[in-house]
Design an enzyme around this catalytic site. Structure first.
Site, mmCIF file in Angstrom:
data_model
loop_
_atom_site.group_PDB
_atom_site.id
_atom_site.type_symbol
_atom_site.label_atom_id
_atom_site.label_comp_id
_atom_site.label_asym_id
_atom_site.label_seq_id
_atom_site.Cartn_x
_atom_site.Cartn_y
_atom_site.Cartn_z
ATOM 1 N N LYS A 58 127.053 69.333 39.950
ATOM 2 C CA LYS A 58 127.484 69.849 38.637
ATOM 3 C C LYS A 58 128.865 70.494 38.774
ATOM 4 O O LYS A 58 129.158 71.139 39.791
ATOM 5 C CB LYS A 58 126.453 70.863 38.132
ATOM 6 C CG LYS A 58 126.688 71.355 36.697
ATOM 7 C CD LYS A 58 125.561 72.300 36.236
ATOM 8 C CE LYS A 58 125.764 72.790 34.820
ATOM 9 N NZ LYS A 58 124.682 73.697 34.358
ATOM 10 N N SER A 133 122.557 72.620 29.921
ATOM 11 C CA SER A 133 123.933 72.246 30.181
ATOM 12 C C SER A 133 124.108 71.250 31.339
ATOM 13 O O SER A 133 125.168 70.644 31.453
ATOM 14 C CB SER A 133 124.764 73.495 30.481
ATOM 15 O OG SER A 133 124.314 74.114 31.667
ATOM 16 N N SER A 157 118.909 75.275 31.644
ATOM 17 C CA SER A 157 119.897 74.202 31.789
ATOM 18 C C SER A 157 119.603 73.152 32.841
ATOM 19 O O SER A 157 120.280 72.131 32.880
ATOM 20 C CB SER A 157 121.276 74.790 32.074
ATOM 21 O OG SER A 157 121.880 75.146 30.864
HETATM 22 N N1 GLN Z 1 121.250 76.449 26.545
HETATM 23 C C1 GLN Z 1 121.282 77.802 27.027
HETATM 24 C C2 GLN Z 1 122.619 78.415 26.685
HETATM 25 O O1 GLN Z 1 123.375 77.777 26.047
HETATM 26 C C3 GLN Z 1 121.025 77.820 28.494
HETATM 27 C C4 GLN Z 1 122.195 77.450 29.292
HETATM 28 C C5 GLN Z 1 121.961 77.455 30.765
HETATM 29 O O2 GLN Z 1 120.829 77.546 31.253
HETATM 30 N N2 GLN Z 1 123.056 77.442 31.496
HETATM 31 O O3 GLN Z 1 122.912 79.502 27.021
#
Ligand code: GLN
Length: 452
Positions: A58, A133, A157
């Protein structure tokens, strides 16, 4: 096949498929081929189970000499001068890093639509989002571009996109994996974790990246067990709690039915299943968005255009320079979080928002502490619904945030959880979330392995 051949074939496959999926932001072709040919000379007895296998990382994980942007314009062209600890560990395991994977900017999002560079697509249906994400990490595995990737999980995410793409994604216990070299979003919640096609691979990859690290003060000094050895197939006597709050309104009938079917399988193998309550679940989403945004507003203050990446060329004073750099360098969702977090931390509002949220976080953690006195794992759907269409909810942040309603409490508590594929709604995959006690990834993997 030699490692050189495997690496070459992997890169060819990515070049063939990625124009459709758009999972990769940068390729590491030259260095990967060089590393592979060096590995081909290593004696067999030095080769562990992951030796010579390709992996994608990532783009919020620092890779020395390989552009790392966290999908933000503000880090466009940024070339790290050191590796994240997990990257050093991948190299020590003999894995070959083939490229960097798209994500929501600074890991803020649930669909990959918040990347400055491109929108990754769901390999099951290219009109759908892969989740986020870590959507690049899960789409690349689902498409068969690469068998292993690393993601990061602050509120879901890894697990949410794993569910949307029908792959296996693990968020380890907070502190299990070093965060050194992970571009921080919310430091008290962020964890790096493995994404794979199956549970065994996942256990092996976590084994490779886990462990105490002096460079991360929140990394835990606890022993790393042999996770793959936990896959015995024996779950007789296992006590499973099923939180009623995770089957409430908003969770689709197919998502519930898939989990109930999975619970029947576990019962047949000798597990007991009981309904439980995690009474503070309803506060998790609000608590998370206050705390994660507060931490983000502080962490992201380092992006000032002086030291890293993008800088404006429209400035007549220093203040102007900072403001224009950040206005041009950050995307809308990142700005929304910075504003929310700055507000929650500002004097006069701190007690009402940030401090209150910290107290509620303690209550949410206590819900889990209490449950794990009587149960070995907690099981729920990973997400309320399967993947949605690209563009469908991007203009509605609150609906987007609700995607993480079943994954966020896990980060607030710091416990480990995995998502494994579990049925379909229409043509799109669903996920089963298995949550474990602190540092008990072994039991999580043992249960997950039942569904292989
Ligand atoms: N979707 C969540 C956010 O936007 C979680 C993101 C994540 O786990 N990095 O904060």
């Amino acid at each position: 096949a030699t490692i050189t051949e495997i690496t070459k074939q992997t890169i060819e496959r990515i070049n063939e498929l990625d124009p459709k999926v758009d999972a990769f932001l940068a390729m590491n072709e030259e260095k990967a081929m060089a590393a592979a040919s060096e590995m081909d000379t290593a004696p067999m007895e030095q080769r562990g189970p992951l030796f010579g296998l390709p992996i994608g990382v990532k783009d919020n994980i620092m890779t020395e000499g390989l552009v790392t942007t966290a999908s933000s314009r503000i880090l466009e062209g940024f070339n790290p001068i050191y590796n994240a600890t997990v990257v050093e560990k991948l190299r020590a395991a003999g894995m070959v890093i083939v490229g960097k994977l798209n994500m929501d900017e600074f890991a803020m999002g649930s669909s990959n639509e918040n990347s400055y560079y491109k929108k990754t697509r769901n390999p099951w249906n290219l009109d759908y989002v892969p989740g986020g994400s870590s959507g690049g990490s899960t789409a690349a595995v689902a498409a068969g571009e690469v068998p292993f990737t690393l993601g990061s999980d602050t509120g879901g995410s890894i697990r949410q996109p794993a569910a949307f793409c029908g792959v296996v994604g693990m968020k380890p216990t907070y502190g299990r994996v070093s965060r050194f070299g992970l571009i921080a979003f919310a430091s008290s919640l962020d964890q790096i974790g493995p994404v794979t096609r199956n549970v065994k691979d996942n256990a092996l990859l976590l084994q490779a990246i886990a462990g105490h690290d002096e460079k991360d003060s929140t990394s835990a000094d606890v022993e790393v067990p042999d996770f793959a050895a936990a896959l015995t197939g024996d779950i007789n006597g296992l006590r499973i709690g099923v939180p009623k709050e995770y089957f409430a309104e908003g969770v689709s009938e197919s998502a519930k039915a898939a989990v109930y079917d999975a619970l029947e399988v576990l019962k047949e193998k000798g597990a007991t299943v009981e309904e439980i309550s995690l009474p503070h679940s309803k506060y998790a989403l609000a608590t998370y968005y206050l705390l994660a945004s507060s931490e983000a507003s502080s962490n992201l203050s380092r992006f000032d255009g002086i030291r890293y990446g993008y800088r404006t060329n429209k400035a007549s004073s220093l203040l102007d320079f900072y403001m224009n750099t950040r206005a041009e360098g950050f995307g809308d969702e990142v700005k929304r979080r910075i504003m929310l977090g700055t507000y929650a931390l500002s004097s006069g509002y701190y007690d009402a928002y940030y401090k209150k949220a910290q107290k509620v976080r303690t209550l949410i953690k206590k819900d889990f502490d209490d449950a794990f006195k009587n149960y070995d794992v907690i099981i729920s759907p990973t997400t309320p619904t399967p993947a949605f269409k690209i563009g469908e909810i991007i203009d509605d942040p609150l609906t987007m945030y609700a995607n993480d309603i079943l994954t966020i409490p896990v980060n607030l508590a710091g416990v480990p959880a995995i998502s494994v594929p579990c049925g379909f709604e229409g043509d799109m995959p669903l996920g089963l979330q298995i949550i474990g006690n602190y540092f008990d990834e072994e039991t999580v993997y043992r249960v997950a392995d039942v569904f292989e």
